[in-house]
Design a protein around this motif. Structure first.
Motif, PDB file in Angstrom:
ATOM      1  N   LEU A 119     -39.458 -12.152  18.113  1.00  0.00           N
ATOM      2  CA  LEU A 119     -39.067 -13.450  18.658  1.00  0.00           C
ATOM      3  C   LEU A 119     -37.627 -13.796  18.302  1.00  0.00           C
ATOM      4  O   LEU A 119     -36.877 -14.324  19.128  1.00  0.00           O
ATOM      5  N   VAL A 120     -37.225 -13.488  17.067  1.00  0.00           N
ATOM      6  CA  VAL A 120     -35.847 -13.765  16.648  1.00  0.00           C
ATOM      7  C   VAL A 120     -34.866 -12.977  17.510  1.00  0.00           C
ATOM      8  O   VAL A 120     -33.837 -13.506  17.938  1.00  0.00           O
ATOM      9  N   ARG A 121     -35.192 -11.712  17.767  1.00  0.00           N
ATOM     10  CA  ARG A 121     -34.300 -10.908  18.616  1.00  0.00           C
ATOM     11  C   ARG A 121     -34.213 -11.499  20.020  1.00  0.00           C
ATOM     12  O   ARG A 121     -33.127 -11.574  20.603  1.00  0.00           O
ATOM     13  N   LEU A 122     -35.336 -11.948  20.566  1.00  0.00           N
ATOM     14  CA  LEU A 122     -35.315 -12.587  21.883  1.00  0.00           C
ATOM     15  C   LEU A 122     -34.467 -13.854  21.853  1.00  0.00           C
ATOM     16  O   LEU A 122     -33.657 -14.092  22.770  1.00  0.00           O
ATOM     17  N   ALA A 123     -34.618 -14.666  20.821  1.00  0.00           N
ATOM     18  CA  ALA A 123     -33.812 -15.883  20.708  1.00  0.00           C
ATOM     19  C   ALA A 123     -32.324 -15.554  20.629  1.00  0.00           C
ATOM     20  O   ALA A 123     -31.486 -16.238  21.224  1.00  0.00           O
ATOM     21  N   ASP A 124     -31.995 -14.481  19.882  1.00  0.00           N
ATOM     22  CA  ASP A 124     -30.594 -14.063  19.782  1.00  0.00           C
ATOM     23  C   ASP A 124     -30.031 -13.705  21.159  1.00  0.00           C
ATOM     24  O   ASP A 124     -28.896 -14.077  21.500  1.00  0.00           O
ATOM     25  N   VAL A 125     -30.819 -12.983  21.945  1.00  0.00           N
ATOM     26  CA  VAL A 125     -30.358 -12.570  23.276  1.00  0.00           C
ATOM     27  C   VAL A 125     -30.209 -13.782  24.191  1.00  0.00           C
ATOM     28  O   VAL A 125     -29.247 -13.884  24.961  1.00  0.00           O
ATOM     29  N   ALA A 142     -40.500 -18.716  16.228  1.00  0.00           N
ATOM     30  CA  ALA A 142     -40.352 -17.710  15.179  1.00  0.00           C
ATOM     31  C   ALA A 142     -40.450 -18.338  13.794  1.00  0.00           C
ATOM     32  O   ALA A 142     -41.085 -17.775  12.885  1.00  0.00           O
ATOM     33  N   VAL A 143     -39.825 -19.503  13.607  1.00  0.00           N
ATOM     34  CA  VAL A 143     -39.888 -20.191  12.315  1.00  0.00           C
ATOM     35  C   VAL A 143     -41.338 -20.532  11.965  1.00  0.00           C
ATOM     36  O   VAL A 143     -41.798 -20.305  10.835  1.00  0.00           O
ATOM     37  N   ALA A 144     -42.061 -21.078  12.935  1.00  0.00           N
ATOM     38  CA  ALA A 144     -43.463 -21.440  12.678  1.00  0.00           C
ATOM     39  C   ALA A 144     -44.281 -20.210  12.302  1.00  0.00           C
ATOM     40  O   ALA A 144     -45.120 -20.262  11.380  1.00  0.00           O
ATOM     41  N   THR A 145     -44.036 -19.102  12.979  1.00  0.00           N
ATOM     42  CA  THR A 145     -44.758 -17.862  12.682  1.00  0.00           C
ATOM     43  C   THR A 145     -44.428 -17.370  11.280  1.00  0.00           C
ATOM     44  O   THR A 145     -45.308 -16.980  10.509  1.00  0.00           O
ATOM     45  N   LEU A 146     -43.141 -17.391  10.920  1.00  0.00           N
ATOM     46  CA  LEU A 146     -42.718 -16.918   9.604  1.00  0.00           C
ATOM     47  C   LEU A 146     -43.239 -17.822   8.486  1.00  0.00           C
ATOM     48  O   LEU A 146     -43.624 -17.336   7.411  1.00  0.00           O
ATOM     49  N   GLU A 147     -43.258 -19.118   8.711  1.00  0.00           N
ATOM     50  CA  GLU A 147     -43.777 -20.029   7.686  1.00  0.00           C
ATOM     51  C   GLU A 147     -45.252 -19.757   7.411  1.00  0.00           C
ATOM     52  O   GLU A 147     -45.697 -19.803   6.263  1.00  0.00           O
ATOM     53  N   ARG A 148     -46.010 -19.464   8.487  1.00  0.00           N
ATOM     54  CA  ARG A 148     -47.428 -19.148   8.295  1.00  0.00           C
ATOM     55  C   ARG A 148     -47.609 -17.796   7.600  1.00  0.00           C
ATOM     56  O   ARG A 148     -48.464 -17.639   6.730  1.00  0.00           O
ATOM     57  N   ALA A 149     -46.795 -16.818   7.990  1.00  0.00           N
ATOM     58  CA  ALA A 149     -46.997 -15.452   7.512  1.00  0.00           C
ATOM     59  C   ALA A 149     -46.368 -15.203   6.137  1.00  0.00           C
ATOM     60  O   ALA A 149     -46.941 -14.486   5.309  1.00  0.00           O
ATOM     61  N   LEU A 150     -45.193 -15.787   5.897  1.00  0.00           N
ATOM     62  CA  LEU A 150     -44.432 -15.441   4.695  1.00  0.00           C
ATOM     63  C   LEU A 150     -44.131 -16.624   3.781  1.00  0.00           C
ATOM     64  O   LEU A 150     -43.756 -16.431   2.625  1.00  0.00           O
ATOM     65  N   GLY A 151     -44.238 -17.832   4.309  1.00  0.00           N
ATOM     66  CA  GLY A 151     -43.941 -19.017   3.516  1.00  0.00           C
ATOM     67  C   GLY A 151     -42.602 -19.638   3.882  1.00  0.00           C
ATOM     68  O   GLY A 151     -41.732 -18.991   4.475  1.00  0.00           O
ATOM     69  N   GLU A 152     -42.443 -20.898   3.508  1.00  0.00           N
ATOM     70  CA  GLU A 152     -41.260 -21.663   3.901  1.00  0.00           C
ATOM     71  C   GLU A 152     -39.994 -21.210   3.184  1.00  0.00           C
ATOM     72  O   GLU A 152     -38.886 -21.478   3.667  1.00  0.00           O
ATOM     73  N   GLU A 153     -40.133 -20.547   2.024  1.00  0.00           N
ATOM     74  CA  GLU A 153     -38.953 -20.199   1.242  1.00  0.00           C
ATOM     75  C   GLU A 153     -38.623 -18.708   1.294  1.00  0.00           C
ATOM     76  O   GLU A 153     -37.717 -18.251   0.595  1.00  0.00           O
ATOM     77  N   HIS A 154     -39.308 -17.953   2.129  1.00  0.00           N
ATOM     78  CA  HIS A 154     -38.995 -16.526   2.277  1.00  0.00           C
ATOM     79  C   HIS A 154     -37.642 -16.374   2.975  1.00  0.00           C
ATOM     80  O   HIS A 154     -37.271 -17.174   3.838  1.00  0.00           O
ATOM     81  N   GLU A 155     -36.900 -15.351   2.614  1.00  0.00           N
ATOM     82  CA  GLU A 155     -35.551 -15.173   3.172  1.00  0.00           C
ATOM     83  C   GLU A 155     -35.573 -15.007   4.688  1.00  0.00           C
ATOM     84  O   GLU A 155     -34.669 -15.489   5.382  1.00  0.00           O
TER      85      GLU A 155
END
Length: 361
Positions: A119-125, A142-155
């Motif tokens: 999703l991030v790559r698509l957003a970049d394009v 993408a942010v919502a997916t990452l927060e669920r999968a890795l947490g709000e403070e993951h790089e």
């Protein structure tokens, strides 16, 4: 040496491709895998036109093979999106990036970090294509997916929040952009301390937003800190050290401090010219800004060649936001008008007018 490693990998992959060509059709996935790897190697080396036919062939072999996996096809689509973006074939880049999202979602599910990366790559394009609103929507997903999968403070989450904030600034949503960047800066500072390149990058981006909001003193303070961090943690002459200087020069120009801006830009340009290729948009943008500083001092003969040289690169650099391109084109029009050439200035003025609404959102 990175180039030597890429060249060696290319030789090995080419030999593997020759071997794969001797295999029977049931081994088409092996042939496609080698084609995909060789195409990716060429993309990493900047040989985008050479990479494309190999990647297209790899994809066609995988589509036709019943045992090909979504992951294999997604890998090819990623390389294609990179190649098409570099070749400025943005419609094809978007299609490849969208197809990769579909394939990764099929392989990994909707809440996977892999899906978020796609999703991030698509957003970049989409951002590169000038479709900022669509890019923002995909970054949010993408942010919502990452927060669920890795947490709000993951790089990975913080990096995507940073990209979202930059795109929000481009469409005039400075208040939300500022809030997101302050959040990212707080988390990164607590995690890594001040002396970290990602912290410095966040300071730089926050300063750009604050500049747009008229908070110039705080912006200048952040830029000073960012430049100091970069100078400490990066190798001498690293191109990132020039970016706080470029933003600082924009504030100095806004304050009509043209001589100070000239000195700042010359320092940045010396770094960029030594670190980046001649036709990279960053040194070209610095030349435009140096032209603006000289224009403000009435030094038209010095300003014009810099603006022409910078504009030639910047006008065809889709990775730069519209406001940066408008800055170069508008300054060149200013010089031409100031030196009694309104007819020659007219197309640059018209191009600036076309870009200005886009930059204002």
């Amino acid at each position: 040496n990175g180039d030597d490693r890429h060249d060696t990998a290319g030789v090995v992959l080419a030999s593997a491709l020759d071997l794969a060509a001797t295999l029977d059709p049931p081994h088409d996935t092996a042939r496609a895998t080698v084609l995909s790897a060789l195409g990716a190697n060429l993309v990493e080396r900047g040989r985008y036109e050479a990479a494309e036919p190999l990647l297209v062939r790899a994809d066609s072999l995988l589509v036709a093979h019943p045992k090909a996996t979504p992951r294999q096809r997604a890998t090819v689509q990623f390389s294609l999106s990179m190649a098409y973006s570099a070749l400025n074939r943005l419609d094809e880049a978007r299609r490849a990036a969208r197809r990769r999202v579909e394939l990764v979602t099929e392989e990994s599910g909707g809440d996977s970090p892999n899906t978020a990366a796609a999703l991030v790559r698509l957003a970049d394009v989409l951002d590169l294509s000038g479709d900022d609103r669509a890019s923002i929507a995909v970054y949010r997903q993408a942010v919502a997916t990452l927060e669920r999968a890795l947490g709000e403070e993951h790089e990975a989450t913080l990096s995507t929040l940073n990209n979202l904030a930059i795109t929000l600034r481009q469409v005039g949503e400075e208040e939300e952009a500022e809030a997101l960047l302050r959040r990212v800066l707080d988390i990164r500072t607590r995690g890594a301390g001040i002396w970290d390149r990602e912290v410095a990058g966040t300071m730089q981006n926050l300063a750009t937003v604050l500049q747009a909001r008229g908070e110039l003193d705080e912006a200048m303070e952040l830029l000073t800190r960012a430049h100091r961090v970069y100078a400490t943690v990066l190798p001498r002459g690293h191109h990132l050290a020039a970016y706080p200087l470029l933003t600082r020069s924009a504030i100095e120009l806004e304050r009509d401090a043209h001589r100070a801006a000239e000195a700042t830009i010359r320092e940045a340009l010396a770094i960029l010219d030594a670190a980046l290729p001649a036709h990279h948009p960053a040194p070209a943008m610095a030349r435009c800004r140096l032209g603006r500083a000289l224009l403000g001092q009435g030094r038209y003969a010095e300003a014009e060649p810099l603006l022409r040289e910078g504009t030639e690169v910047v006008a065809d650099a889709p990775q730069l936001s519209a406001d940066y391109r408008a800055e170069c084109l508008g300054a060149l029009a200013d010089v031409l008008e100031a030196t009694g050439r309104p007819a020659e200035a007219r197309p640059y003025r018209a191009a600036t007018a076309e870009l200005t609404p886009a930059s204002a959102g």
